[in-house]
Design an enzyme around this catalytic site. Structure first.
Site, PDB file in Angstrom:
ATOM      1  N   THR A 144       1.308  -1.138  -0.216  1.00 11.79           N
ATOM      2  CA  THR A 144      -0.263  -0.192   0.185  1.00 11.79           C
ATOM      3  C   THR A 144       0.994   1.512  -0.378  1.00 11.79           C
ATOM      4  O   THR A 144       0.627   1.689  -0.498  1.00 11.79           O
ATOM      5  CB  THR A 144      -0.638   0.235   1.588  1.00 11.79           C
ATOM      6  OG1 THR A 144      -1.368  -1.105   1.239  1.00 11.79           O
ATOM      7  CG2 THR A 144      -1.551   1.903   1.717  1.00 11.79           C
ATOM      8  N   ASP A 174       1.221  -5.943  -4.755  1.00 11.21           N
ATOM      9  CA  ASP A 174       0.643  -6.178  -4.180  1.00 11.21           C
ATOM     10  C   ASP A 174       1.304  -7.533  -2.991  1.00 11.21           C
ATOM     11  O   ASP A 174       1.410  -8.424  -3.145  1.00 11.21           O
ATOM     12  CB  ASP A 174      -0.609  -6.612  -4.449  1.00 11.21           C
ATOM     13  CG  ASP A 174      -1.938  -6.393  -2.694  1.00 11.21           C
ATOM     14  OD1 ASP A 174      -1.162  -7.431  -1.921  1.00 11.21           O
ATOM     15  OD2 ASP A 174      -2.746  -5.889  -2.947  1.00 11.21           O
ATOM     16  N   SER A 175       1.344  -7.141  -1.524  1.00 15.07           N
ATOM     17  CA  SER A 175       2.276  -8.211  -1.145  1.00 15.07           C
ATOM     18  C   SER A 175       1.321 -10.027  -0.633  1.00 15.07           C
ATOM     19  O   SER A 175       1.766 -11.093  -0.771  1.00 15.07           O
ATOM     20  CB  SER A 175       2.447  -8.393   0.228  1.00 15.07           C
ATOM     21  OG  SER A 175       1.884  -7.947   1.400  1.00 15.07           O
ATOM     22  N   THR A 200       1.490  -4.957   4.336  1.00 15.10           N
ATOM     23  CA  THR A 200       1.519  -5.731   5.117  1.00 15.10           C
ATOM     24  C   THR A 200       0.691  -7.366   5.336  1.00 15.10           C
ATOM     25  O   THR A 200       1.079  -7.587   6.097  1.00 15.10           O
ATOM     26  CB  THR A 200       0.303  -4.638   6.373  1.00 15.10           C
ATOM     27  OG1 THR A 200      -0.912  -4.607   5.571  1.00 15.10           O
ATOM     28  CG2 THR A 200       1.534  -3.360   6.426  1.00 15.10           C
ATOM     29  N   ASP A 201       0.088  -7.313   4.016  1.00 13.79           N
ATOM     30  CA  ASP A 201      -0.958  -8.833   4.049  1.00 13.79           C
ATOM     31  C   ASP A 201       0.150  -9.778   4.795  1.00 13.79           C
ATOM     32  O   ASP A 201      -0.056 -10.163   5.826  1.00 13.79           O
ATOM     33  CB  ASP A 201      -1.505  -8.795   3.185  1.00 13.79           C
ATOM     34  CG  ASP A 201      -2.491  -7.934   3.143  1.00 13.79           C
ATOM     35  OD1 ASP A 201      -2.930  -7.236   4.153  1.00 13.79           O
ATOM     36  OD2 ASP A 201      -2.919  -7.754   1.918  1.00 13.79           O
TER      37      ASP A 201
HETATM   38  N1  ASP Z   1      -2.593  -5.518   0.403  1.00 10.61           N
HETATM   39  C1  ASP Z   1      -1.885  -4.549   0.879  1.00 10.61           C
HETATM   40  C2  ASP Z   1      -0.343  -5.677   0.506  1.00 10.61           C
HETATM   41  O1  ASP Z   1      -0.282  -6.564   1.108  1.00 10.61           O
HETATM   42  C3  ASP Z   1      -1.404  -3.876   1.912  1.00 10.61           C
HETATM   43  C4  ASP Z   1      -0.925  -3.032   2.822  1.00 10.61           C
HETATM   44  O2  ASP Z   1       0.289  -2.901   1.778  1.00 10.61           O
HETATM   45  O3  ASP Z   1      -1.598  -2.783   3.895  1.00 10.61           O
HETATM   46  O4  ASP Z   1       0.711  -5.252  -0.536  1.00 10.61           O
END
Ligand code: ASP
Length: 331
Positions: free
Chosen positions: A13, A53-54, A85-86
């Site tokens: 993100t 996107d992770s 974060t995912d």
């Molecule tokens: N979907 C995003 C990811 O993990 C969520 C994030 O970064 O907070 O890439």
């Protein structure tokens, strides 16, 4: 002289932009433009490794990050990885096993809002992560919302709050406020040469237990190539052992040489197979324990050990020992 830090960008993100109402990966290089003051904290070099996107992270991405760090370990004082974060916890855990005897800081961070957003948490996370990477913290950490955690002890707890992570079974390594307090006695103490191990074997599965779970659904797994099954039981690792008992399944699996490791659906505390009759029956049937490891760490550690050893008995023996501070109460 300013410390030399390598900033490795992988997406998430933090680097995204909103496009027709949806967040999608944008240009990684925009990140640094949003925080020009970075140059006052460290002498920074940026590597745009990938931008996803992770949720799309695969094992080869872990390997790419680990090899990048290994390749440059003598060129920099510390490393910061921007990551979604995912699955940040999974990557941090994998890196903690792959970067054996790491003697420099590897600080992962990301954000809940893109760095281009006015009310973003990205600036704080990125700037403090870079500052922490200039300190003597020789392990793989996650920095988020004013706290530094051991990476392989974390869980993503919130999909919306800035305080997205927690470390349920190990104390916070450092807190950031008007002063930065690093808990030195909690840190890893590397000894010996650094090495990188990049073999993983994904022939592993997780099954969560629940009242009413049909054991026949699980026995189907025994006809696959699975080498290890993590059964996520209740509380201290208890499972149905009377009606719809899972004990015959565990017996069948372990007799075939498949590893069965008992985990818990409770985030805090851990598993003990010696407290209740139900969990003890699983142990008597050949199951091993995930102890106080998170479910994410149990999974990544299993894949890592399966990648290191062809003999499942060696995997099982090593699984219950701490490799990178992921288990137990000592650093
Ligand atoms: N979907 C995003 C990811 O993990 C969520 C994030 O970064 O907070 O890439």
């Amino acid at each position: 002289m300013a410390k030399k830090i390598l900033l490795i960008l992988t997406g998430g993100t933090l680097a995204m932009v909103e496009d027709v109402g949806l967040l999608r990966p944008a240009d990684n290089r925009d990140i640094v433009r949003h925080v020009p003051e970075i140059s006052k904290i460290a002498d920074l070099t940026v590597i745009d490794l990938f931008n996803i996107d992770s949720a799309d992270i695969q094992i080869h991405h872990w390997v790419k990050v680990a090899e990048t760090i290994y390749q440059h370990v003598h060129d920099y004082d510390g490393f910061v990885i921007v990551h979604g974060t995912d699955t940040m916890t999974y990557t941090a855990t994998a890196l903690s096993f792959m970067l054996n005897n790491l003697h420099k800081p590897v600080i992962m961070t990301g954000s809940q809002k893109p760095i281009s957003d006015i009310l973003t948490d990205a600036r704080n996370n990125l700037l403090n992560a870079i500052f922490l990477a200039t300190q003597d913290i020789p392990e793989v950490c996650i920095y988020f919302d004013y706290k530094l955690y051991r990476g392989n002890r974390t869980k993503k707890m919130s999909s919306t709050q800035f305080a997205a992570f927690s470390s349920p079974n190990y104390p916070v390594l450092a807190t950031v406020g008007t002063q930065i307090q690093v808990q030195r006695k909690l840190l890893r103490k590397p000894s010996g040469m650094m090495r990188v191990y990049s073999n993983f074997d994904t022939r592993v599965n997780i099954q969560r237990t629940f009242p009413g779970l049909k054991p026949s659904y699980l026995t189907k797994m025994l006809d696959t190539d699975v080498r290890a099954i993590i059964l996520q039981g209740f509380g201290m690792g208890n499972l149905p052992s009377v009606e719809n008992s899972l004990i015959p399944f565990i017996e069948q699996a372990t007799q075939k040489g498949i590893i069965v490791a008992i985990a818990s659906q409770s985030s805090r505390g851990g598993v003990s197979l010696d407290q209740y009759e139900s969990a003890n029956k699983a142990k008597a049937s050949g199951a091993i324990s995930t102890h106080d490891m998170t479910i994410e760490t149990s999974l990544v550690k299993m894949m890592y050990l399966l990648g290191q050893f062809n003999d499942n008995r060696l995997v099982a023996d090593n699984f219950e020992l701490s490799i990178a501070g992921e288990l137990g109460s000592t650093a």
